[in-house]
Design a protein around this motif. Structure first.
Motif, short mmCIF file in Angstrom:
data_model
loop_
_atom_site.label_atom_id
_atom_site.label_comp_id
_atom_site.label_asym_id
_atom_site.label_seq_id
_atom_site.Cartn_x
_atom_site.Cartn_y
_atom_site.Cartn_z
N TYR A 136 -0.76 5.60 -5.79
CA TYR A 136 -1.40 6.60 -4.74
C TYR A 136 -2.19 7.65 -5.42
O TYR A 136 -3.05 8.11 -5.11
CB TYR A 136 -0.18 7.15 -4.08
N MET A 157 5.37 1.31 -12.25
CA MET A 157 5.11 2.55 -11.71
C MET A 157 3.96 2.29 -10.80
O MET A 157 2.92 2.63 -10.62
CB MET A 157 4.41 3.16 -13.01
N ASN A 158 4.49 1.75 -9.58
CA ASN A 158 3.82 1.42 -8.34
C ASN A 158 3.48 2.67 -7.80
O ASN A 158 2.44 2.96 -7.09
CB ASN A 158 4.42 0.64 -7.28
N TRP A 159 4.12 3.70 -7.72
CA TRP A 159 3.98 5.18 -7.15
C TRP A 159 2.57 5.48 -7.78
O TRP A 159 2.03 6.36 -6.96
CB TRP A 159 5.10 6.15 -7.16
#
Length: 609
Positions: A321, A316-318
């Motif tokens: 942000y 879940m790199n998003w």
């Protein structure tokens, strides 16, 4: 030679008198036109200020460092213990803020209950706390903002850090400080509105961590808790050590009390604002830490970015942000909460004459101390721009813990030996001799303590009350001395066992004896009429304030010798400023204190005649 000794004794006595002189809670100076701040804050504004000032970026980092090295999965318990310890101070603050709703926070309360010397020490320490704290927070914003641009190297030139003559400067930090300073100059209502918006964004980001992380945790069966060491891999000592570390993540709720003079209904709203903000922070800390630790084993957490790394491990790199937005808004809210109280501390000290009157000026249009705010912003911006304050961060804790301790002592004094005088501000010369003569006769009458000379029942009651106040004062001093000896001995790991445990025993006995006496004797009836009435009352006195003093003193002693050496330099500068300026310009320099009992006697005599 005798004349010289007499002069020295007189000077020393006069200096000590300056240190212990106290002002009245309803000072006419504070009520005068032009000195009053605008009352525009509601309970929701106070909650926004308290939560914003308390939840900094620490929660985004402490979860990893503390869980990995001190507590393991039990970090949630550490946050709970630290929250309870902070709650002790919050309850003491709540009562004093209701009784004395004026700017100045712990400085103001110390001046009313303890004396000018301690008040100056607290005020001077709070100046250091807010200055270094604001600079440290400001310098932490640009590294987090860099994540939006793909790293530090891709930041715009006017925001990126540069090295000039070997000094790493941070223009982004300085620009943000100036922006927030300008915002604070527009008015307290506008500042609290901006703080509320920024804090809401931060809380939403934390709620995202809790909800999204909880969903992932239930799907993966909370693998982070399935570790060999169990829930308490470092034992009870690790949990307590972690509590001491995360305790400072609760610092900030005292910013609410600094705005007490600007609250519409301080008796009702201040306790709610302090309590709800601290409770909200505690719940968010516990839920966030419980979720993050459950996603990834403690040993696999990144100590610098624990929350982002936990989500990244599930692809879940998003989410990075969203978490970064939360961290940046948390830092901005903490910066507002760090700059907001300092001009009001400076204003309160200037009102009392301890600092130049420049700092007490209030703008007629915005009703805030604009000059103090601008001076504070310039100083913090210069520090944030040119100095790496990470090594000085420990000094911030000194001001906080000293203030917490002074507030708890003030509660004991307020309940058992509240001020029993009326202050005559700059009286005419002929009245000074009359009042001084009556006061001396009053003291002589009490010191005799002879029932034959006392006569009437009224005077007998007066003697008994004076004796009770003396016993209470000595036992408050005994409790403080016992706490200091006990905390010092318990923290001294480098001395032999026998002397260490002996000192612990002596301190413990002194503490328990003083506490037992305070618990048995009656509290002073004057506490019911001190300051504003009808507000919140701190429960479990004297036990709760004494526990607060013990916790804060222990943390103070364990800050380390390096921190205390640096703080001593600042305090030494403060002593010089007080001796050569504050002491000579104090508004109490010509004041005369008239015991309240003298006024009562005059009223009785007038009634009889």
């Amino acid at each position: 030679m005798q004349k010289l000794r007499g002069c020295v004794g007189e000077c020393w006595g006069g200096f000590v008198g300056c240190l212990v002189r106290r002002k009245q809670v309803d000072s006419n100076v504070a009520r005068a036109e032009g000195f009053q701040l605008a009352k525009r804050l509601s309970v929701f504004d106070l909650i926004a200020i308290g939560v914003g000032a308390t939840i900094g970026a620490g929660v985004y980092i402490l979860v990893g460092t503390v869980a990995k090295g001190q507590t393991g999965p039990a970090i949630t318990i550490s946050f709970l213990i630290a929250g309870i310890a902070a709650g002790l101070s919050a309850l003491c603050y709540a009562e004093l803020a209701c009784r004395c709703p004026s700017a100045g926070s712990a400085y103001h309360y110390s001046y009313l209950c303890v004396g000018e010397g301690v008040a100056w020490l607290i005020g001077w320490s709070l100046i250091l706390e807010y200055t270094l704290g604001g600079a440290a927070v400001a310098r932490g914003i640009s590294p987090n903002m860099a994540l939006f641009f793909g790293g530090q190297d891709r930041l715009p030139a006017f925001l990126a850090r540069h090295t000039i003559f070997g000094i790493v400067v941070d223009p982004c930090a300085a620009v943000l400080v100036f922006i927030i300073t300008g915002l604070l100059c527009t008015g307290i209502k506008e500042s609290s509105l901006a703080q509320g918006i920024i804090t809401t964004v931060n809380v939403v980001a934390l709620l995202f961590v809790i909800v999204a992380g909880g969903y992932v945790g239930f799907k993966t069966q909370w693998v982070g808790y399935q570790v060999a060491g169990g829930y308490f891999p470092f034992g009870a000592n690790g949990v307590l050590a972690g509590s001491a570390t995360v305790f400072f993540s609760y610092v900030g709720f005292d910013a609410v009390t600094s705005t007490a003079e600007e609250v519409k209904n301080p008796q009702r709203d201040l306790p709610i604002g302090i309590g709800v903000s601290l409770f909200t922070c505690c719940v968010l800390y516990m839920l966030v830490s419980a979720v993050v630790i459950g996603l990834v084993p403690c040993s696999a957490l990144d100590p610098d970015t624990p929350i982002a790394s936990a989500f990244a491990s599930y692809g879940m790199n998003w989410a990075v942000y969203i978490i970064t937005i939360g961290a940046v808004t948390a830092l901005c809210a903490a910066l507002i909460g760090g700059i907001l109280p300092q001009p009001r501390i400076l204003m309160a000290m200037a009102r009392d004459g301890l600092l130049p009157s420049f700092f007490s000026d209030i703008n007629k249009h915005t009703h805030v101390p604009v000059k103090s705010t601008i001076a504070t912003g310039i100083f913090i911006a210069c520090l944030a721009f040119s100095m790496n304050v990470d090594q000085l961060a420990g000094m911030v804790s000194v001001g906080t813990l000293l203030a917490f301790t002074a507030v708890a002592v003030s509660i004991l004094i307020l309940r058992y030996t509240p001020p029993d005088f009326n202050l005559l501000q700059s009286p005419p010369p002929e009245s000074i001799d009359v009042v001084s003569s009556e006061f001396n006769n009053y003291i002589t009458d009490i010191n005799r303590e002879n029932p034959i000379d006392v006569g009437s029942g009224y005077h007998t009651q007066k003697v008994h009350e004076a004796r009770r106040r003396k016993i209470a004062a000595w036992n408050i001093a005994l409790v403080c001395a016992g706490v200091l000896v006990l905390a010092s001995a318990a923290s001294a790991k480098n001395i032999p066992t026998v002397p260490r445990f002996t000192l612990c025993g002596i301190g413990g006995v002194a503490l328990l004896c003083g506490l037992a006496v305070l618990a048995c004797i009656d509290q002073d009836d004057a506490r019911l009429t001190f300051g504003e009435t009808g507000g919140f009352l701190c429960p479990f006195v004297p036990f709760l304030p004494v526990a607060c003093i013990l916790v804060n003193t222990y943390l103070l002693i364990n800050l380390g010798s390096g921190t205390w050496i640096r703080v001593s330099v600042w305090l030494a500068i403060g002593v010089l400023v007080y001796v050569f300026y504050g002491r000579k310009h104090s508004l109490l320099i010509d004041a005369v204190y008239m015991p309240i009992v003298l006024e009562n006697e005059h009223e009785i005599d007038d009634t009889i005649s």
